[in-house]
Design a protein around this motif. Structure first.
Motif, PDB file in Angstrom:
ATOM      1  N   THR A   1      -1.235  15.649  -2.052  1.00  0.00           N
ATOM      2  CA  THR A   1      -0.955  14.532  -2.957  1.00  0.00           C
ATOM      3  C   THR A   1       0.427  13.955  -2.677  1.00  0.00           C
ATOM      4  O   THR A   1       0.603  12.733  -2.662  1.00  0.00           O
ATOM      5  N   HIS A   2       1.388  14.812  -2.427  1.00  0.00           N
ATOM      6  CA  HIS A   2       2.726  14.338  -2.047  1.00  0.00           C
ATOM      7  C   HIS A   2       2.648  13.517  -0.767  1.00  0.00           C
ATOM      8  O   HIS A   2       3.242  12.436  -0.664  1.00  0.00           O
ATOM      9  N   THR A   3       1.895  13.985   0.200  1.00  0.00           N
ATOM     10  CA  THR A   3       1.727  13.242   1.448  1.00  0.00           C
ATOM     11  C   THR A   3       1.102  11.876   1.185  1.00  0.00           C
ATOM     12  O   THR A   3       1.520  10.868   1.750  1.00  0.00           O
ATOM     13  N   ALA A   4       0.099  11.827   0.302  1.00  0.00           N
ATOM     14  CA  ALA A   4      -0.545  10.554  -0.027  1.00  0.00           C
ATOM     15  C   ALA A   4       0.430   9.598  -0.707  1.00  0.00           C
ATOM     16  O   ALA A   4       0.474   8.400  -0.388  1.00  0.00           O
ATOM     17  N   LEU A   5       1.235  10.109  -1.630  1.00  0.00           N
ATOM     18  CA  LEU A   5       2.205   9.249  -2.319  1.00  0.00           C
ATOM     19  C   LEU A   5       3.285   8.730  -1.374  1.00  0.00           C
ATOM     20  O   LEU A   5       3.652   7.554  -1.424  1.00  0.00           O
ATOM     21  N   THR A   6       3.783   9.598  -0.501  1.00  0.00           N
ATOM     22  CA  THR A   6       4.799   9.130   0.443  1.00  0.00           C
ATOM     23  C   THR A   6       4.194   8.147   1.444  1.00  0.00           C
ATOM     24  O   THR A   6       4.868   7.207   1.868  1.00  0.00           O
ATOM     25  N   ALA A   7       2.914   8.337   1.789  1.00  0.00           N
ATOM     26  CA  ALA A   7       2.245   7.376   2.674  1.00  0.00           C
ATOM     27  C   ALA A   7       2.108   6.016   1.998  1.00  0.00           C
ATOM     28  O   ALA A   7       2.291   4.978   2.640  1.00  0.00           O
TER      29      ALA A   7
ATOM     30  N   THR B   1       6.619  -0.196   2.303  1.00  0.00           N
ATOM     31  CA  THR B   1       7.961  -0.532   2.791  1.00  0.00           C
ATOM     32  C   THR B   1       8.047  -0.681   4.298  1.00  0.00           C
ATOM     33  O   THR B   1       8.941  -1.349   4.803  1.00  0.00           O
ATOM     34  N   GLY B   2       7.141  -0.019   5.035  1.00  0.00           N
ATOM     35  CA  GLY B   2       7.230   0.000   6.485  1.00  0.00           C
ATOM     36  C   GLY B   2       8.306   0.935   7.002  1.00  0.00           C
ATOM     37  O   GLY B   2       8.621   0.933   8.185  1.00  0.00           O
ATOM     38  N   ILE B   3       8.848   1.757   6.102  1.00  0.00           N
ATOM     39  CA  ILE B   3       9.942   2.666   6.464  1.00  0.00           C
ATOM     40  C   ILE B   3       9.523   4.104   6.181  1.00  0.00           C
ATOM     41  O   ILE B   3       9.049   4.435   5.099  1.00  0.00           O
ATOM     42  N   ASP B   4       9.733   4.964   7.185  1.00  0.00           N
ATOM     43  CA  ASP B   4       9.472   6.381   7.021  1.00  0.00           C
ATOM     44  C   ASP B   4      10.539   7.010   6.126  1.00  0.00           C
ATOM     45  O   ASP B   4      11.625   6.451   5.960  1.00  0.00           O
ATOM     46  N   PRO B   5      10.259   8.209   5.587  1.00  0.00           N
ATOM     47  CA  PRO B   5      11.245   8.873   4.738  1.00  0.00           C
ATOM     48  C   PRO B   5      12.597   9.102   5.430  1.00  0.00           C
ATOM     49  O   PRO B   5      13.625   9.157   4.771  1.00  0.00           O
ATOM     50  N   ASP B   6      12.594   9.194   6.755  1.00  0.00           N
ATOM     51  CA  ASP B   6      13.864   9.392   7.468  1.00  0.00           C
ATOM     52  C   ASP B   6      14.623   8.088   7.705  1.00  0.00           C
ATOM     53  O   ASP B   6      15.668   8.071   8.339  1.00  0.00           O
ATOM     54  N   GLY B   7      14.061   6.970   7.197  1.00  0.00           N
ATOM     55  CA  GLY B   7      14.744   5.683   7.313  1.00  0.00           C
ATOM     56  C   GLY B   7      14.377   4.867   8.537  1.00  0.00           C
ATOM     57  O   GLY B   7      14.879   3.760   8.707  1.00  0.00           O
ATOM     58  N   THR B   8      13.514   5.388   9.390  1.00  0.00           N
ATOM     59  CA  THR B   8      13.098   4.657  10.590  1.00  0.00           C
ATOM     60  C   THR B   8      11.829   3.866  10.307  1.00  0.00           C
ATOM     61  O   THR B   8      11.151   4.081   9.310  1.00  0.00           O
ATOM     62  N   GLU B   9      11.510   2.942  11.210  1.00  0.00           N
ATOM     63  CA  GLU B   9      10.295   2.142  11.040  1.00  0.00           C
ATOM     64  C   GLU B   9       9.056   3.011  11.235  1.00  0.00           C
ATOM     65  O   GLU B   9       9.043   3.944  12.034  1.00  0.00           O
ATOM     66  N   THR B  10       8.022   2.634  10.538  1.00  0.00           N
ATOM     67  CA  THR B  10       6.748   3.336  10.620  1.00  0.00           C
ATOM     68  C   THR B  10       6.153   3.190  12.012  1.00  0.00           C
ATOM     69  O   THR B  10       6.188   2.115  12.603  1.00  0.00           O
ATOM     70  N   THR B  11       5.598   4.297  12.505  1.00  0.00           N
ATOM     71  CA  THR B  11       4.912   4.314  13.797  1.00  0.00           C
ATOM     72  C   THR B  11       3.499   4.865  13.592  1.00  0.00           C
ATOM     73  O   THR B  11       3.216   5.461  12.545  1.00  0.00           O
ATOM     74  N   PRO B  12       2.620   4.688  14.572  1.00  0.00           N
ATOM     75  CA  PRO B  12       1.300   5.315  14.449  1.00  0.00           C
ATOM     76  C   PRO B  12       1.401   6.830  14.219  1.00  0.00           C
ATOM     77  O   PRO B  12       0.633   7.389  13.430  1.00  0.00           O
ATOM     78  N   GLU B  13       2.349   7.460  14.869  1.00  0.00           N
ATOM     79  CA  GLU B  13       2.520   8.908  14.731  1.00  0.00           C
ATOM     80  C   GLU B  13       2.943   9.298  13.318  1.00  0.00           C
ATOM     81  O   GLU B  13       2.557  10.347  12.808  1.00  0.00           O
ATOM     82  N   SER B  14       3.731   8.452  12.667  1.00  0.00           N
ATOM     83  CA  SER B  14       4.185   8.805  11.320  1.00  0.00           C
ATOM     84  C   SER B  14       3.064   8.686  10.283  1.00  0.00           C
ATOM     85  O   SER B  14       3.167   9.237   9.197  1.00  0.00           O
ATOM     86  N   LEU B  15       1.993   7.981  10.639  1.00  0.00           N
ATOM     87  CA  LEU B  15       0.855   7.860   9.735  1.00  0.00           C
ATOM     88  C   LEU B  15      -0.148   9.009   9.897  1.00  0.00           C
ATOM     89  O   LEU B  15      -1.006   9.215   9.044  1.00  0.00           O
ATOM     90  N   HIS B  16      -0.028   9.757  10.969  1.00  0.00           N
ATOM     91  CA  HIS B  16      -0.969  10.846  11.256  1.00  0.00           C
ATOM     92  C   HIS B  16      -1.082  11.844  10.105  1.00  0.00           C
ATOM     93  O   HIS B  16      -2.205  12.164   9.675  1.00  0.00           O
ATOM     94  N   PRO B  17       0.037  12.379   9.568  1.00  0.00           N
ATOM     95  CA  PRO B  17      -0.101  13.344   8.465  1.00  0.00           C
ATOM     96  C   PRO B  17      -0.824  12.769   7.246  1.00  0.00           C
ATOM     97  O   PRO B  17      -1.610  13.459   6.603  1.00  0.00           O
ATOM     98  N   ALA B  18      -0.561  11.508   6.940  1.00  0.00           N
ATOM     99  CA  ALA B  18      -1.212  10.891   5.782  1.00  0.00           C
ATOM    100  C   ALA B  18      -2.709  10.758   6.008  1.00  0.00           C
ATOM    101  O   ALA B  18      -3.512  11.074   5.116  1.00  0.00           O
TER     102      ALA B  18
END
Length: 142
Positions: free
Chosen positions: A42-48, A54-71
């Motif tokens: 659920t945490h993963t879903a909310l952060t996704a 926002t288009g921004i990952d939790p680390d402050g970088t732009e979203t990539t295909p790889e950053s969407l994999h966990p979600a």
């Protein structure tokens, strides 16, 4: 006491928001290891959801295909099948307790005919109850 608590201020753990979901001791025992796993997914879903907005990952970088994999993994292969199993088990239990189609259609925000066809598929469909419906009522298989 409210089982949900929200803190949305600088005092929250990450400075944005904390969500606390409380369950009783009996509920915690019934949920077992699923409690932690579902909370993590659920945490993963909310952060996704935040990432998508926002288009921004939790680390402050732009979203990539790889950053969407966990979600995608957490939602598609972990949460959705379990939520479907919980819903199917609830519909089956509703019927076994004598719940009416009117009550079910209200709960599903649907017409009675839609609720009837959905209930029939759950009660009488091939391969029923499903693996995830059994998981919802019996817990994980050993």
């Amino acid at each position: 006491m409210d089982p949900l608590d929200y803190r949305t201020d600088a005092d929250s753990r990450l400075g944005g928001a904390d969500i606390t979901i409380s369950v009783t001791a009996d509920q915690a025992r019934a949920l077992g290891a699923d409690l932690q796993a579902i909370a993590e997914w659920t945490h993963t879903a909310l952060t996704a959801l935040a990432l998508l907005r926002t288009g921004i990952d939790p680390d402050g970088t732009e979203t990539t295909p790889e950053s969407l994999h966990p979600a995608i993994t957490a939602i598609d292969t972990q949460l959705l099948p379990r939520l479907q199993g919980i819903k199917d088990a609830a519909v089956r239990r509703h019927a076994s307790l004598g719940g009416s189609l009117g009550q079910l259609s209200h709960a599903m925000d649907s017409t009675k005919s839609t609720a009837q066809s959905r209930r029939k598929a759950i009660l009488d469909g091939p391969g029923r109850p499903s693996t995830w419906e059994k998981w919802a009522t019996d817990g994980p298989t050993q």
